[in-house]
Write a protein that holds these residues in place. Structure first.
Motif, PDB file in Angstrom:
ATOM      1  N   GLY A   7      46.913  47.980  52.289  1.00 27.99           N
ATOM      2  CA  GLY A   7      45.911  47.472  51.083  1.00 27.99           C
ATOM      3  C   GLY A   7      44.850  48.629  50.879  1.00 27.99           C
ATOM      4  N   SER A   8      44.100  48.134  49.740  1.00 25.54           N
ATOM      5  CA  SER A   8      43.232  49.012  49.168  1.00 25.54           C
ATOM      6  C   SER A   8      41.868  49.126  50.094  1.00 25.54           C
ATOM      7  N   LYS A   9      41.566  48.247  51.050  1.00 23.60           N
ATOM      8  CA  LYS A   9      40.398  48.230  52.086  1.00 23.60           C
ATOM      9  C   LYS A   9      40.778  49.259  53.279  1.00 23.60           C
ATOM     10  N   ILE A  10      42.124  49.248  54.104  1.00 25.86           N
ATOM     11  CA  ILE A  10      42.401  49.653  55.082  1.00 25.86           C
ATOM     12  C   ILE A  10      42.708  51.186  54.902  1.00 25.86           C
ATOM     13  N   ALA A  11      43.774  51.292  53.713  1.00 22.74           N
ATOM     14  CA  ALA A  11      44.109  52.539  53.483  1.00 22.74           C
ATOM     15  C   ALA A  11      43.629  53.878  53.288  1.00 22.74           C
TER      16      ALA A  11
END
Length: 199
Positions: free
Chosen positions: A86-90
């Protein structure tokens, strides 16, 4: 035909047909000259036959150079991994994942699936939806014809006392009935609680 009328007509036809009819179409020749087109229908058919031959040649060249099914699976594995992050972990783990984890994933896929016969390789499939929330599943690779799973790639969130949160990447294989955790590696996230997957 007067030039301004011809230009207006060309513009209107191009606008109304969204460019499907182009100004060099045979209809424009007959309108411009006030006579029948110099082109013969048989010439048009010869051009079509010639273009069909070239299309068939391109298609046969493409079929000869079809991509390796294992390379395709590896590419899709990377896509599924980033969907999982996702956009938060990547952004937090991307560099370490590319350098440390994904090369091992590639090796495991290539070595495990490389032993399959060519026909089985053509039927390989990869799961299309990684697990969300706190699920471990990144992707599973299976034989699309039989439905038998061959590899399962997972990532587990671990909280280590006084250290913080780590992501443990591992896989399971059909060779041992998916019992053993084969560790690929760990990536440190933070001391803060990580977000859910796919967020």
């Amino acid at each position: 035909m007067k030039k301004w009328l011809q230009k207006t007509l060309v513009f209107l036809v191009a606008f109304l047909t969204l460019g499907v009819i182009t100004p060099n179409h045979s209809i424009w020749d007959s309108l411009e000259n006030g006579q029948q087109s110099n082109r013969t229908p048989s010439a048009d058919y010869k051009n079509v036959e010639a273009s069909n031959d070239s299309v068939e040649k391109v298609l046969s060249d493409e079929s000869e150079e079809s991509p390796d099914p294992i390379d395709t699976i590896i590419q899709m594995a990377k896509e599924q991994s980033y969907i999982k992050f996702g956009s938060k972990i990547a952004p937090v783990i991307e560099d370490e994942f590319e350098q440390k984890i994904f090369p091992h994933i590639e090796k495991v896929i290539a070595s495990t699936l490389g032993s399959l016969d060519d026909e089985s390789k053509n039927y390989l499939t990869i799961s299309e939806q990684p697990g969300g929330n706190y699920s471990e599943k990144i992707f599973h690779i299976a034989n699309g014809r039989t439905g038998q799973e061959l590899l399962r790639f997972h990532v587990r969130t671990e909280k280590r006392p006084l250290e913080g949160y780590y992501y443990n990447f591992h896989y399971h294989t059909y060779e041992d009935d998916f019992v053993t955790h084969h560790t690929i590696g760990d990536i440190y996230y933070s001391k803060n609680t990580p977000p859910k997957w796919l967020s």
